[in-house]
Design an enzyme around this catalytic site. Structure first.
Site, PDB file in Angstrom:
ATOM      1  N   ASP A 162       0.822  -1.214   0.000  1.00 47.94           N
ATOM      2  CA  ASP A 162       0.000   0.000   0.000  1.00 47.94           C
ATOM      3  C   ASP A 162       0.856   1.264   0.000  1.00 47.94           C
ATOM      4  O   ASP A 162       0.494   2.266  -0.605  1.00 47.94           O
ATOM      5  CB  ASP A 162      -0.954   0.024   1.202  1.00 47.94           C
ATOM      6  CG  ASP A 162      -1.832   1.262   1.170  1.00 47.94           C
ATOM      7  OD1 ASP A 162      -2.557   1.430   0.170  1.00 47.94           O
ATOM      8  OD2 ASP A 162      -1.762   2.077   2.098  1.00 47.94           O
ATOM      9  N   ARG A 169      -0.712   6.217  -6.705  1.00 49.55           N
ATOM     10  CA  ARG A 169      -2.084   6.702  -6.942  1.00 49.55           C
ATOM     11  C   ARG A 169      -2.166   8.202  -6.755  1.00 49.55           C
ATOM     12  O   ARG A 169      -2.864   8.904  -7.491  1.00 49.55           O
ATOM     13  CB  ARG A 169      -3.055   5.995  -5.983  1.00 49.55           C
ATOM     14  CG  ARG A 169      -3.312   4.545  -6.363  1.00 49.55           C
ATOM     15  CD  ARG A 169      -4.024   3.821  -5.240  1.00 49.55           C
ATOM     16  NE  ARG A 169      -5.296   4.434  -4.920  1.00 49.55           N
ATOM     17  CZ  ARG A 169      -5.859   4.412  -3.703  1.00 49.55           C
ATOM     18  NH1 ARG A 169      -5.260   3.785  -2.707  1.00 49.55           N
ATOM     19  NH2 ARG A 169      -7.010   4.982  -3.508  1.00 49.55           N
ATOM     20  N   LYS A 188      -4.426  -2.229   5.755  1.00 46.36           N
ATOM     21  CA  LYS A 188      -3.736  -1.710   6.950  1.00 46.36           C
ATOM     22  C   LYS A 188      -4.503  -2.052   8.215  1.00 46.36           C
ATOM     23  O   LYS A 188      -3.933  -2.473   9.221  1.00 46.36           O
ATOM     24  CB  LYS A 188      -3.565  -0.192   6.812  1.00 46.36           C
ATOM     25  CG  LYS A 188      -2.529   0.187   5.763  1.00 46.36           C
ATOM     26  CD  LYS A 188      -2.452   1.680   5.543  1.00 46.36           C
ATOM     27  CE  LYS A 188      -3.634   2.194   4.770  1.00 46.36           C
ATOM     28  NZ  LYS A 188      -3.488   3.452   4.078  1.00 46.36           N
TER      29      LYS A 188
END
Ligand code: URA
Length: 435
Positions: A162, A169, A188
């Site tokens: 991530d 992103r 997460k």
């Protein structure tokens, strides 16, 4: 073996990816075997083509398993966490976590920093002198075993895919995508070692998802993926049109959270706090009904147990727990200036986004991820929609550390607060509960 370009082409053409293909993508982000341009191309294909609920669940699972999943079997209490999609003046985690811990549910909370207009729990906590948010896994576990509460930042071991994908992103216009948000948030949260999860999904001007229908879609996706992964989850949809509570800014929000734990919290902040806390206690099985949960949460405040938990957590994480009784030990701004109401009447609007941008101008948040924050600055004593004000009376107090910031923020905040002849309707805060 399928090469990245085959997987990208498949999603580009609107097909459904398999477990192996999604696994290859997430592994590629973790071990660097996919180039950034290949990762970015697939992110954009997912953004444009979407993912089925099954693909979203597989993606979330792969993201979670890209790093370690905390082993909290040594913590005997049920373990729950709360996550907010982000708002303005949203300090609920700071006091809700000790309240829930005082009711017998451990809270292993891994939080983020503020970015853009929304504040972050870590920045607020770091306004407490000495407070450490970067504990090792062993310290995190030990704190949970001893006091049932730990509020830390993301570690390098947790969901590393991530970290990589979120950074891409952020710079490739692929943030606002429900399957990608779902994988990012849940990877997460589920890696923390929790049993149950409660989400505060915000909508409105000051929220990350402004549109209510989109926010509901996100809430439904988060709840169904987390539940399918064996973690009972509920989402409470809450409005974020005006700031939550009366203080916005890191140390100022810590002060307001301490007030909440002393039974003097603003009505709107406590309404959201109890709505989330009730869901946590019921889902974690320590209360049968919302009313029973509410009574336990109220008791954690009136008996002082939640305030004790906060003190214990601050001490365990190296902070100066004297701030609980002596808030003047928190960083103080050089200038504290009241903003006078231009006329008498009723507060018709306090635009959460306008307040957030004014706080950002003072230095309370970051414009770029690498920026530092000024813990002392922000706004206190903000008026709320529907309140009566007298001409020249205070609309808020501006806390600033430089004169240029003070002048700019004063103009911005004055535009965000509208006073008129009639009292506007008090906006409904809690919408529906999903899950
Ligand atoms: N917060 C996250 O952690 N990830 C997202 O994708 C959006 C918000």
């Amino acid at each position: 073996m399928r090469f990245p370009q085959h997987i990208i082409a498949k999603k580009r053409d609107g097909e459904v990816l398999s477990r192996e293909e999604i696994g290859a993508f997430v592994r590629g982000a973790t071990d660097g075997s996919w180039a950034d341009y290949q990762l970015s191309a697939l992110l954009m294909a997912i953004y444009l083509r979407g993912m089925t609920p099954e693909e979203t669940a597989l993606y979330t699972e792969a993201m979670m398993n890209s790093g370690v999943v905390a082993d909290l079997r040594s913590v005997k209490l049920p373990k729950a966490d709360k996550h907010s999609t982000g708002g303005v003046g949203d300090k609920v985690s700071l006091h809700l976590a000790p309240m829930v811990a005082a009711c017998g549910v451990a809270v292993p909370m891994i939080s983020g920093r503020g970015l853009g207009h929304t504040g972050g729990t870590l920045d607020k906590l770091e306004s407490i002198p000495g407070f450490r948010v970067n504990l090792s896994m062993a310290e995190y576990r030990a704190e949970l075993e001893h006091i049932g509460l730990s509020l830390i930042g993301q570690t390098a071991e947790l969901a590393p895919a991530d970290k990589k994908l979120y950074a891409l992103r952020d710079v490739t216009a692929t943030v606002e995508c429900i399957p990608l948000i779902c994988g990012s948030i849940l990877a997460k949260k589920l890696a923390e070692g929790i049993d149950v999860l409660v989400l505060d999904v915000k909508f409105g001007r000051g929220a990350f998802m402004k549109d209510k229908a989109k926010a509901r879609e996100l809430a439904q996706a988060l709840v169904s993926v987390a539940t399918a992964m064996g973690k009972p989850t509920r989402a409470v949809m809450t409005a974020m049109e005006q700031p939550l509570g009366r203080n916005v800014g890191n140390a100022l929000e810590v002060i307001e959270s301490i007030e909440c734990l002393r039974g003097r919290g603003p009505a709107d902040t406590m309404e959201v706090t109890y709505a989330l806390g009730e869901q946590i206690l019921v889902l974690a099985g320590v209360a049968q009904t919302a009313a029973e949960a509410r009574a336990a949460l109220e008791g954690s405040i009136s008996l002082g147990a939640a305030l004790e938990k906060l003190r214990a957590m601050i001490t365990a994480q190296g902070g100066d727990a004297r701030v609980v009784d002596e808030p003047e030990r928190l960083p103080q701004a050089k200038f504290k200036v009241a903003l006078a109401a231009p006329r008498s009447g009723f507060v018709q609007d306090v635009d959460a986004m306008g307040v957030a941008l004014a706080a950002l101008r003072l230095g309370a948040g970051r414009v770029k991820a690498a920026d530092g924050v000024d813990h002392a600055v922000g706004f206190s004593d903000l008026v709320k929609v529907g309140e009566r004000v007298a001409a020249g009376g205070p609309l808020c107090v501006i806390h600033a550390n430089d004169e240029a910031g003070l002048a700019a923020a004063r103009e911005m905040i004055a535009r965000a607060i509208v006073v008129g002849d009639v009292a506007g309707a008090t906006p409904q805060l809690i919408d529906e509960v999903i899950g």
